[in-house]
Design a protein around this motif. Structure first.
Motif, PDB file in Angstrom:
ATOM      1  N   GLN A   2       0.839  -1.264   0.193  1.00 33.97           N
ATOM      2  CA  GLN A   2       0.064  -0.243   0.018  1.00 33.97           C
ATOM      3  C   GLN A   2       0.543   1.537   0.071  1.00 33.97           C
ATOM      4  O   GLN A   2       1.779   1.160   0.256  1.00 33.97           O
ATOM      5  CB  GLN A   2      -1.294  -0.043   0.968  1.00 33.97           C
ATOM      6  N   GLN A   4       0.451   5.575   0.208  1.00 33.88           N
ATOM      7  CA  GLN A   4      -0.066   6.655   0.934  1.00 33.88           C
ATOM      8  C   GLN A   4       0.603   7.768   0.281  1.00 33.88           C
ATOM      9  O   GLN A   4       1.915   8.114   1.440  1.00 33.88           O
ATOM     10  CB  GLN A   4      -1.060   6.321   1.936  1.00 33.88           C
ATOM     11  N   GLU A   5      -0.334   8.932   0.025  1.00 35.34           N
ATOM     12  CA  GLU A   5       0.860  10.439   0.000  1.00 35.34           C
ATOM     13  C   GLU A   5       0.282  10.853   0.989  1.00 35.34           C
ATOM     14  O   GLU A   5      -0.851  11.050   1.738  1.00 35.34           O
ATOM     15  CB  GLU A   5       0.117  11.201  -1.171  1.00 35.34           C
ATOM     16  N   ALA A   6       0.771  11.926   1.155  1.00 33.10           N
ATOM     17  CA  ALA A   6       0.675  12.611   1.693  1.00 33.10           C
ATOM     18  C   ALA A   6       1.104  14.936   1.549  1.00 33.10           C
ATOM     19  O   ALA A   6       2.364  14.469   1.707  1.00 33.10           O
ATOM     20  CB  ALA A   6       0.683  12.750   3.567  1.00 33.10           C
ATOM     21  N   CYS A  21       5.779   9.978   0.353  1.00 34.31           N
ATOM     22  CA  CYS A  21       4.976   8.782   0.204  1.00 34.31           C
ATOM     23  C   CYS A  21       4.825   8.085   0.664  1.00 34.31           C
ATOM     24  O   CYS A  21       6.053   7.067   1.316  1.00 34.31           O
ATOM     25  CB  CYS A  21       4.677   8.125  -1.471  1.00 34.31           C
ATOM     26  N   GLN A  78       9.512   5.904   2.697  1.00 36.54           N
ATOM     27  CA  GLN A  78       9.308   7.011   2.269  1.00 36.54           C
ATOM     28  C   GLN A  78       9.722   6.939   1.148  1.00 36.54           C
ATOM     29  O   GLN A  78      11.144   7.058   1.172  1.00 36.54           O
ATOM     30  CB  GLN A  78       8.936   7.860   3.625  1.00 36.54           C
ATOM     31  N   TYR A  95       0.198  11.353  -7.936  1.00 41.14           N
ATOM     32  CA  TYR A  95       0.069   9.824  -7.132  1.00 41.14           C
ATOM     33  C   TYR A  95       1.142   9.832  -7.043  1.00 41.14           C
ATOM     34  O   TYR A  95       2.478   9.729  -8.176  1.00 41.14           O
ATOM     35  CB  TYR A  95      -0.077   8.702  -8.116  1.00 41.14           C
ATOM     36  N   GLY A 111      -0.770   4.794  -5.020  1.00 42.95           N
ATOM     37  CA  GLY A 111      -1.616   5.451  -3.673  1.00 42.95           C
ATOM     38  C   GLY A 111      -2.635   6.137  -3.940  1.00 42.95           C
ATOM     39  O   GLY A 111      -3.508   6.086  -5.130  1.00 42.95           O
ATOM     40  N   GLN A 112      -3.598   6.545  -2.907  1.00 43.35           N
ATOM     41  CA  GLN A 112      -4.920   6.631  -3.934  1.00 43.35           C
ATOM     42  C   GLN A 112      -5.429   7.945  -4.229  1.00 43.35           C
ATOM     43  O   GLN A 112      -6.200   9.122  -4.777  1.00 43.35           O
ATOM     44  CB  GLN A 112      -5.960   6.906  -2.020  1.00 43.35           C
ATOM     45  N   THR A 114      -3.983  12.397  -4.412  1.00 43.35           N
ATOM     46  CA  THR A 114      -4.134  13.261  -3.459  1.00 43.35           C
ATOM     47  C   THR A 114      -4.076  14.825  -4.266  1.00 43.35           C
ATOM     48  O   THR A 114      -3.180  14.942  -4.944  1.00 43.35           O
ATOM     49  CB  THR A 114      -2.711  13.833  -2.144  1.00 43.35           C
TER      50      THR A 114
END
Lengths: 120, 112
Positions: A2, A4-6, A21, A78, A95, A111-112, A114
């Motif tokens: 998985q 995940q971006e932030a 990520c 990351q 992404y 990723g989902q 952002t």
């Protein structure tokens, strides 16, 4: 695996867009993986920004080369994107993704996404 | 950069019928190793893209066998043998033979 971006959803023109990520369920030091950033501006084609390998070797889209830095943090699992001197044209869904070789084949984890908006 | 051109832009389909999407590249995607560096992705509504086909004709893990990729050089086709309701979304081709990889503009598949 998985991803995940932030990062901030709003960036002012001329400033630096910074995204991270976080990878879970796998390791960024996996020698079979490259880690990349792709963006999708509203109503426009998807655009590959750049990718990095665990040995910190990165390579970027020549159209963005002068403004992009991609880095990797193996202890934190990351990798990150910095895009300098942003304009409204940099507004997009960003992404992070994994692909299988230096040539960007088989992007098999994303990723989902952002949304980053560039606006004052 | 290599330009990827998809057609049609929109494809209304009836469940159970076949569907076909075309992708053309401005340069050959055939590598000296014999592989065509062409991937197909599906972006379902509100979701991230997912890989369907890579290297022209290899189905990705978990992809139903109703999805088939074919073609070589500059002309490629994605065929869905019997469309299901869950297949709606935007389909993209992407070339990976040259940096930067580039995407087609997408084909939106919707149910009639």
């Amino acid at each position: 695996l998985q991803l995940q971006e932030a990062g901030p959803g709003l960036v002012k023109p001329s400033e630096t867009l910074s995204l991270t990520c976080t990878v879970s369920g796998g390791s960024v030091t996996d020698g079979t993986s490259y880690w990349g950033w792709i963006r999708q501006p509203p109503g426009k084609d998807m655009e590959w920004i750049g990718s990095i390998y665990y040995n910190e070797k990165s390579y970027n889209n020549p159209s963005l080369e002068s403004r992009v830095t991609i880095s990797i943090d193996t202890p934190r699992n990351q990798f990150s994107l910095k895009l300098r001197s942003v304009t409204a044209a940099d507004t997009a869904i960003y992404y992070c993704a994994r692909h299988a070789g230096k040539l960007v084949v088989r992007i098999d984890s994303w990723g989902q996404g952002t949304l980053v908006t560039v606006s004052s | 950069d290599i330009v990827m051109t998809q057609s049609p832009l929109s494809l209304p389909v009836t469940p159970g019928e076949a569907a076909s999407i075309s992708c053309r590249s401005s340069q050959s995607l055939l590598h000296s190793n014999g592989y065509n560096y062409l991937d197909w992705y599906l972006q379902k509504p509100g979701k991230s893209p997912q890989v369907l086909i890579y290297l022209g004709s290899t189905r990705a893990s978990g992809v139903p066998d109703r999805f088939n990729g074919s073609g070589s050089g500059t002309d490629f086709t994605l065929k869905i043998s019997k469309v299901e309701a869950e297949d709606v979304g935007v389909y993209y081709c992407m070339q990976a033979i040259q940096i930067p990889p580039t995407f087609g503009g997408g084909t939106k598949v919707e149910i009639k």
